[in-house]
Scaffold this active site. Structure first.
Site, PDB file in Angstrom:
ATOM      1  N   ARG A   1       0.816  -1.224   0.000  1.00 52.01           N
ATOM      2  CA  ARG A   1       0.000   0.000   0.000  1.00 52.01           C
ATOM      3  C   ARG A   1       0.852   1.278   0.000  1.00 52.01           C
ATOM      4  O   ARG A   1       0.502   2.272   0.643  1.00 52.01           O
ATOM      5  CB  ARG A   1      -0.945   0.051   1.218  1.00 52.01           C
ATOM      6  CG  ARG A   1      -2.025  -0.981   1.215  1.00 52.01           C
ATOM      7  CD  ARG A   1      -2.992  -0.748   0.041  1.00 52.01           C
ATOM      8  NE  ARG A   1      -4.136  -1.591   0.193  1.00 52.01           N
ATOM      9  CZ  ARG A   1      -4.174  -2.879  -0.174  1.00 52.01           C
ATOM     10  NH1 ARG A   1      -3.123  -3.416  -0.760  1.00 52.01           N
ATOM     11  NH2 ARG A   1      -5.247  -3.594   0.000  1.00 52.01           N
TER      12      ARG A   1
ATOM     13  N   SER B   1     -10.278   0.175   3.462  1.00 54.74           N
ATOM     14  CA  SER B   1      -9.578  -0.114   4.724  1.00 54.74           C
ATOM     15  C   SER B   1      -9.027   1.190   5.284  1.00 54.74           C
ATOM     16  O   SER B   1      -8.312   1.912   4.577  1.00 54.74           O
ATOM     17  CB  SER B   1      -8.408  -1.056   4.482  1.00 54.74           C
ATOM     18  OG  SER B   1      -8.855  -2.263   3.935  1.00 54.74           O
TER      19      SER B   1
ATOM     20  N   GLU C   1      -4.280   4.267   6.584  1.00 55.61           N
ATOM     21  CA  GLU C   1      -4.018   4.086   5.143  1.00 55.61           C
ATOM     22  C   GLU C   1      -4.310   5.356   4.334  1.00 55.61           C
ATOM     23  O   GLU C   1      -3.461   5.794   3.554  1.00 55.61           O
ATOM     24  CB  GLU C   1      -4.825   2.893   4.625  1.00 55.61           C
ATOM     25  CG  GLU C   1      -4.240   2.331   3.346  1.00 55.61           C
ATOM     26  CD  GLU C   1      -5.124   1.288   2.697  1.00 55.61           C
ATOM     27  OE1 GLU C   1      -5.191   0.167   3.221  1.00 55.61           O
ATOM     28  OE2 GLU C   1      -5.741   1.589   1.667  1.00 55.61           O
TER      29      GLU C   1
END
Ligand code: EPU
Length: 351
Positions: free
Chosen positions: A175, A250, A346
């Site tokens: 990510r 997320s 995130e």
């Protein structure tokens, strides 16, 4: 009287001031920017570049699916709206597809599977644009963008220089990428190129896909479209649709810890959900940790963690970045207190 051409130009304004961004971030946080540039056509690029070089603070915005926007953004926001998908190269083994950054990612996936081109079907229904996909190296159900990206074209907004970068030059990790590390205003990705195999092999190892018996039964008859449909069904069954329940996917990364720390946790929590990594470390399911702390389906003010996936924060209406931060901090503190594990957000905070 104004000519037709001038009318069209006035209706489509590439540069705007005081622009409301509430409907341009998937968490639907109340936000506005003092200045916005739209990149829709090739011709806009020069205007955008000129403005970008004059503005020290910038934000390149795609679908707004991985940002937490503060109410007053004091940056030049560059909204990427370019379109186009084309095959640019075909060999015996691969076809290379070039996609304009403003294309909606899910539509790109759908276009590919409808043409019988496999490779990105596991990445169906991920919100956001094609240009944003490399920024956080999107991933789902056993496939990450870095495994299918061939190369991309990006402009360094601090110099105006254009680069053709191979995937190895993008600094990808879980990510993450060099574009995310540089801050979301440093690089403008204009095109991405995907390398899709001619002899497609499905990736079906992720537990949720293994559970789809219909899919497993298809055997050699399986097509990329079948996997695409299965992934869409799985996501729809557990993840909220951002257009109905605003969210940014997320909200935290799955944390990675050392093996000793993992062994200690395992003694106290034998059913902890974890994935061993090749370097000996262990990745934990953040959704499990958050659920154990009692946050699944629980709200704090106008935001809360989703009832079917504790890793997804949902805006139940009228939330601001402060509400999001208050909930994120409470969760981080609880997970730290109960498990000694640090959670990393995130989506990127944009002030
Ligand atoms: N779990 C719980 N409770 C929850 C949620 C999850 O116990 O509320 C446990 C379950 O055991 C479940 C496991 O955690 O089996 C893993 O959950 P899931 O399969 O939903 O995946 P995830 O690890 O929570 C990651 C990605 C998702 C991606 C899925 C599928 C991250 C941060 N998230 O989630 O990506 O769709 O795997 O591959 O890596 C995103 O990044 O925005 C995103 C949605």
């Amino acid at each position: 009287m104004l000519s037709k051409h001038i009318h069209a130009a006035l209706n489509y304004a590439p540069i705007m001031s005081e622009y409301d961004l509430t409907h341009h971030n998937t968490l639907a946080l109340q936000s506005a920017t003092s200045s916005l540039c739209r990149l829709k056509t090739k011709a806009d690029l020069n205007v955008v570049l000129k403005r970008a070089l004059e503005s020290p603070f910038r934000l390149v915005l795609g679908g707004g699916s991985n940002v937490v926007l503060w109410p007053e953004i004091k940056r030049l926001v560059i909204k990427v709206e370019t379109r186009g998908i084309a095959i640019v190269e075909e060999t015996n083994t691969h076809r290379i597809i070039e996609v304009a950054a403003g294309e909606t990612w899910h539509e790109v996936v759908e276009h590919c599977v409808r043409n019988g081109w496999g490779g990105i079907e596991n990445l169906a229904l991920i919100p956001g644009t094609a240009g944003a996909a490399p920024v956080q190296n999107i991933g789902a159900y056993g496939v990450e963008l870095e495994s299918v990206l061939h190369s991309l074209v990006a402009v360094d907004l601090t110099t105006g220089q254009t680069y053709d970068l191979s995937k190895d030059e993008c600094g990808f990790s879980y990510r993450d990428s060099m574009f995310k590390q540089a801050g979301l205003g440093s690089w403008l990705i204009t095109h991405i190129r995907l390398s899709l195999p001619i002899n497609w092999q499905p990736v079906l190892e992720y537990p949720d896909l293994k559970l789809d018996k219909g899919l497993q039964k298809l055997g050699s008859k399986l097509t990329p479209y079948d996997v695409f449909e299965s992934v869409c069904n799985i996501r729809r069954s557990k993840l909220p649709d951002p257009s109905l329940q605003p969210n940014a996917g997320s909200f935290f990364k799955n944390p990675v810890i050392g093996y000793e720390a993992y062994e200690k946790l395992l003694r106290d929590y034998p059913d902890i959900v974890s994935y061993p990594l090749s370097d000996g470390k262990v990745k934990l399911a953040a959704g499990w940790l958050i659920q154990q702390c009692g946050w699944r389906g629980k709200r704090l003010g106008p935001v809360g963690m989703h009832t079917r996936q504790a890793l997804v924060m949902v805006n139940y209406g009228g939330a601001s970045a402060d509400d999001v931060t208050a909930l994120a901090n409470s969760i981080k503190a609880d997970v730290m207190q109960n498990f000694g594990v640090s959670l990393e957000q995130e989506p990127v905070n944009i002030y």
